[in-house]
Design an enzyme around this catalytic site. Structure first.
Site, PDB file in Angstrom:
ATOM      1  N   SER A  43       0.834  -1.209   0.000  1.00 26.25           N
ATOM      2  CA  SER A  43       0.000   0.000   0.000  1.00 26.25           C
ATOM      3  C   SER A  43       0.865   1.255   0.000  1.00 26.25           C
ATOM      4  O   SER A  43       0.352   2.367   0.013  1.00 26.25           O
ATOM      5  CB  SER A  43      -0.917   0.008   1.229  1.00 26.25           C
ATOM      6  OG  SER A  43      -0.154  -0.090   2.406  1.00 26.25           O
ATOM      7  N   ASN A 130      -1.895  -1.885  13.551  1.00 29.13           N
ATOM      8  CA  ASN A 130      -3.359  -1.695  13.553  1.00 29.13           C
ATOM      9  C   ASN A 130      -3.769  -0.415  14.291  1.00 29.13           C
ATOM     10  O   ASN A 130      -4.610   0.347  13.799  1.00 29.13           O
ATOM     11  CB  ASN A 130      -4.056  -2.911  14.167  1.00 29.13           C
ATOM     12  CG  ASN A 130      -3.813  -4.169  13.334  1.00 29.13           C
ATOM     13  OD1 ASN A 130      -3.266  -4.080  12.241  1.00 29.13           O
ATOM     14  ND2 ASN A 130      -4.210  -5.313  13.861  1.00 29.13           N
ATOM     15  N   THR A 175     -39.768  27.034  -9.612  1.00 27.56           N
ATOM     16  CA  THR A 175     -40.030  25.719  -9.028  1.00 27.56           C
ATOM     17  C   THR A 175     -40.369  24.846 -10.228  1.00 27.56           C
ATOM     18  O   THR A 175     -40.956  25.338 -11.203  1.00 27.56           O
ATOM     19  CB  THR A 175     -41.210  25.734  -8.021  1.00 27.56           C
ATOM     20  OG1 THR A 175     -42.383  26.178  -8.711  1.00 27.56           O
ATOM     21  CG2 THR A 175     -40.948  26.668  -6.848  1.00 27.56           C
ATOM     22  N   HIS A 176     -39.962  23.598 -10.188  1.00 25.39           N
ATOM     23  CA  HIS A 176     -40.109  22.693 -11.346  1.00 25.39           C
ATOM     24  C   HIS A 176     -39.396  23.254 -12.579  1.00 25.39           C
ATOM     25  O   HIS A 176     -39.753  22.912 -13.697  1.00 25.39           O
ATOM     26  CB  HIS A 176     -41.584  22.447 -11.691  1.00 25.39           C
ATOM     27  CG  HIS A 176     -42.440  22.127 -10.510  1.00 25.39           C
ATOM     28  ND1 HIS A 176     -42.726  20.835 -10.101  1.00 25.39           N
ATOM     29  CD2 HIS A 176     -43.060  22.941  -9.609  1.00 25.39           C
ATOM     30  CE1 HIS A 176     -43.491  20.867  -9.018  1.00 25.39           C
ATOM     31  NE2 HIS A 176     -43.703  22.139  -8.697  1.00 25.39           N
ATOM     32  N   SER A 297     -14.520  25.318 -28.587  1.00 25.95           N
ATOM     33  CA  SER A 297     -14.741  24.069 -29.302  1.00 25.95           C
ATOM     34  C   SER A 297     -13.752  23.996 -30.449  1.00 25.95           C
ATOM     35  O   SER A 297     -13.421  25.018 -31.052  1.00 25.95           O
ATOM     36  CB  SER A 297     -16.170  24.026 -29.835  1.00 25.95           C
ATOM     37  OG  SER A 297     -16.255  23.179 -30.960  1.00 25.95           O
ATOM     38  N   LYS A 303     -18.410  28.665 -29.809  1.00 25.92           N
ATOM     39  CA  LYS A 303     -18.680  28.037 -28.515  1.00 25.92           C
ATOM     40  C   LYS A 303     -17.850  28.598 -27.361  1.00 25.92           C
ATOM     41  O   LYS A 303     -16.703  28.976 -27.511  1.00 25.92           O
ATOM     42  CB  LYS A 303     -18.431  26.517 -28.587  1.00 25.92           C
ATOM     43  CG  LYS A 303     -19.471  25.738 -29.355  1.00 25.92           C
ATOM     44  CD  LYS A 303     -20.884  25.857 -28.799  1.00 25.92           C
ATOM     45  CE  LYS A 303     -21.135  25.005 -27.595  1.00 25.92           C
ATOM     46  NZ  LYS A 303     -21.010  23.568 -27.879  1.00 25.92           N
ATOM     47  N   GLU A 310     -19.022  21.858 -15.401  1.00 26.15           N
ATOM     48  CA  GLU A 310     -19.418  20.490 -15.740  1.00 26.15           C
ATOM     49  C   GLU A 310     -18.583  19.471 -14.970  1.00 26.15           C
ATOM     50  O   GLU A 310     -19.083  18.450 -14.507  1.00 26.15           O
ATOM     51  CB  GLU A 310     -19.264  20.260 -17.250  1.00 26.15           C
ATOM     52  CG  GLU A 310     -20.266  21.059 -18.068  1.00 26.15           C
ATOM     53  CD  GLU A 310     -19.934  21.004 -19.553  1.00 26.15           C
ATOM     54  OE1 GLU A 310     -20.391  20.089 -20.224  1.00 26.15           O
ATOM     55  OE2 GLU A 310     -19.206  21.897 -20.033  1.00 26.15           O
TER      56      GLU A 310
HETATM   57  N1  ARG Z   1      -1.166  -0.986   5.717  1.00 19.37           N
HETATM   58  C1  ARG Z   1      -2.093  -1.478   6.678  1.00 19.37           C
HETATM   59  C2  ARG Z   1      -3.435  -0.747   6.484  1.00 19.37           C
HETATM   60  O1  ARG Z   1      -3.473   0.286   5.930  1.00 19.37           O
HETATM   61  C3  ARG Z   1      -1.613  -1.236   8.050  1.00 19.37           C
HETATM   62  C4  ARG Z   1      -2.142  -2.203   9.040  1.00 19.37           C
HETATM   63  C5  ARG Z   1      -1.634  -3.595   8.761  1.00 19.37           C
HETATM   64  N2  ARG Z   1      -1.993  -4.491   9.801  1.00 19.37           N
HETATM   65  C6  ARG Z   1      -1.861  -5.814   9.649  1.00 19.37           C
HETATM   66  N3  ARG Z   1      -2.249  -6.525  10.653  1.00 19.37           N
HETATM   67  N4  ARG Z   1      -1.429  -6.367   8.564  1.00 19.37           N
HETATM   68  O2  ARG Z   1      -4.452  -1.223   6.896  1.00 19.37           O
END
Ligand code: ARG
Length: 495
Positions: A43, A130, A175-176, A297, A303, A310
């Site tokens: 990650s 964690n 409205t509408h 455009s 345009k 948008e």
């Molecule tokens: N990269 C993990 C996350 O974002 C961190 C926690 C990972 N914990 C584990 N028990 N593998 O959730």
């Protein structure tokens, strides 16, 4: 055909291994993860965005460990020095992020051990990734709320000052999407100020509820070390530590709340964007955006397209999609932590960036827009927009019951429509044929200006109301930007 279907994917066999085994759990594991395992598991590509929060959390954790006697003063000093150096490395771009080390937490911890040795390896005492990620992410979302909050306030200021400028300029109110009654352009803009103020309220609410510190919940069950959670909580500017370790590591309500608040905000921005798009179109021609906020455009030389508006309208899809995505990730997870939760970050980063961009683009468009007040005024009087004023006159002066007045007015509108003229162009004879009590005075309520001026009820569109409301917001917001100092989470300095 078959080849075409599989072409974009590599044929890497699932058994092939990445080069580097993960050093953080070398005891239990002797083999390396397969490449595909590493690819799905890593990650760092996105959670490196948490680096400042991660270092901040580590500093607080180390201080606390030293305070309760788990870390020596020397180790603490080395950890601080190491983290400061890593901070510089990341800031300057020289830090080498490794996929094999999965995420920001292990990248920083591994680098710390590399730089300072044993002391670095002691930092993870009484802590797990964690509670670490839960803490980092709360800090990140809290910072994001603070900066979005400022941006929303700035858009509100832009809207309120435009509203003050156009406090007495009429436009057709719908409205509408059918002409209903005249309103002032200022009143219309202030409606969005109200919406945005509720958005800020929702974000503030989210911030208040998320402001509890998970650090010290460890993996899921707490820790046997005599840690001081009040200390880390205070050091990280949380209101208090979380009360249940299982909840603390598995709760992502704060993210769902944040994305919900962002989704509602984006709906508001999208509605305003939609109106800007309508107002710019030739049949409306209420406003004009300059070259700064439009595109041309490649084929049609005439345009001028409101692309920014948008895209603000479209980015709502990305923001709401992030919310739906995370709802779906979370809905079936047993307690406590599961790796699914790693998927919580990217949508938040993307949605936050989109929200910032939409707010900035919207603020730019509000400053940029030029209102065609003459055209809006002319259109405000079409579509029998003052018919309600006529009915109200019958009630006020002739004391007719409103329902009866409504019917009389309806017949007068039909008559005007038949003759293809405005209500004010009906003769008094025409009027009296429907209701004999009508006098010349009726014409005084049929103009657009008299109509808007009469709407003095609280929250109504009368120019004096709009001026007061616009000024109220401007004063409120100006006072806030003067007194509301925000703290840089790294340096502790006001910004
Ligand atoms: N990269 C993990 C996350 O974002 C961190 C926690 C990972 N914990 C584990 N028990 N593998 O959730």
């Amino acid at each position: 055909m078959k080849k075409h279907l599989t072409a974009p994917f590599s044929n890497t066999p699932p058994s092939s291994s990445s080069d580097t085994p993960n050093k953080q759990w070398g005891g239990r594991f002797c083999g390396s993860p397969s490449e595909v395992m590493q690819a799905i598991n890593t990650s760092i590509g996105f959670d490196k965005a948490l680096w400042q929060q991660d270092i901040r959390g580590s500093r607080a954790h180390a201080d606390m460990l030293a305070h309760v006697g788990i870390l020596s003063a020397d180790d603490l000093a080395a950890i601080h020095q190491g983290l400061d150096d890593i901070y510089q490395e990341i800031e300057s771009g020289s830090f080498i992020f490794s996929d094999a080390l999965e995420d920001i937490h292990m990248n920083i911890e591994a680098r710390l051990s590399e730089r300072i040795g044993e002391a670095g390896k002691r930092l993870h005492t009484a802590r797990s990734r964690n509670d670490q990620v839960a803490t980092d992410f709360r800090l990140w979302v809290r910072d994001a709320i603070d900066s979005l909050n400022r941006r929303i306030a700035s858009l509100m200021q832009a809207l309120a000052s435009k509203a003050k400028h156009h406090a007495a300029d009429p436009m057709p109110g719908f409205t509408h999407l059918q002409t209903a009654q005249p309103v002032t352009f200022g009143h219309h803009l202030l409606a969005y100020v109200e919406m945005l103020s509720r958005d800020r309220g929702r974000l503030a609410d989210t911030r208040r509820r998320l402001n509890e510190c998970p650090l010290g919940s460890a993996a899921l069950a707490g820790t046997s070390f005599p840690i001081d959670r009040q200390m880390t909580s205070a050091a990280l500017d949380f209101d208090r530590p979380t009360a249940n370790s299982l909840d603390a590591v598995s709760d992502r309500d704060f993210v769902l709340e944040y994305l919900s608040a962002l989704s509602i905000l984006s709906v508001h921005l999208s509605r305003l964007a939609e109106e800007i798009i309508l107002w710019c179109s030739a049949p409306f021609s209420f406003i004009r955006l300059s070259d700064a906020f439009t595109t041309g455009s490649s084929i049609m030389p005439q345009k001028r397209n409101p692309d920014a508006a948008e895209l603000v309208r479209a980015k709502t899809g990305c923001i709401m999609g992030s919310l739906m995505g995370l709802f779906t990730v979370m809905k079936g997870l047993p307690l406590a932590y599961a790796k699914d939760m790693q998927e919580d970050k990217q949508p938040v980063f993307t949605a936050t960036e989109a929200a910032h961009l939409c707010l900035a683009a919207m603020e730019g468009m509000i400053h940029d827009m030029h209102a065609n007040t003459q055209n809006m005024r002319a259109l405000a009087s079409t579509g029998y927009s003052t018919a309600t004023d006529l009915a109200d006159w019958l009630v006020r002066v002739l004391k007719l019951p409103f329902r009866t007045a409504h019917h009389v007015t309806g017949r007068l509108v039909a008559k005007a429509e038949e003759k293809n003229i405005n209500l004010a162009d009906l003769t008094l004879d025409d009027m009296q044929a429907e209701e004999s009590g009508i006098t010349e005075d009726i014409y005084s309520v049929l103009s657009v200006d008299s109509s808007i001026a009469s709407r003095t009820s609280m929250g109504g569109t009368a120019p004096q109301n709009v001026r007061t409301q616009a000024q109220r917001w401007l004063t409120l917001l100006a006072g806030e930007t003067q007194t509301d100092t925000h703290i840089n989470t790294q340096t502790g300095a006001p910004i």
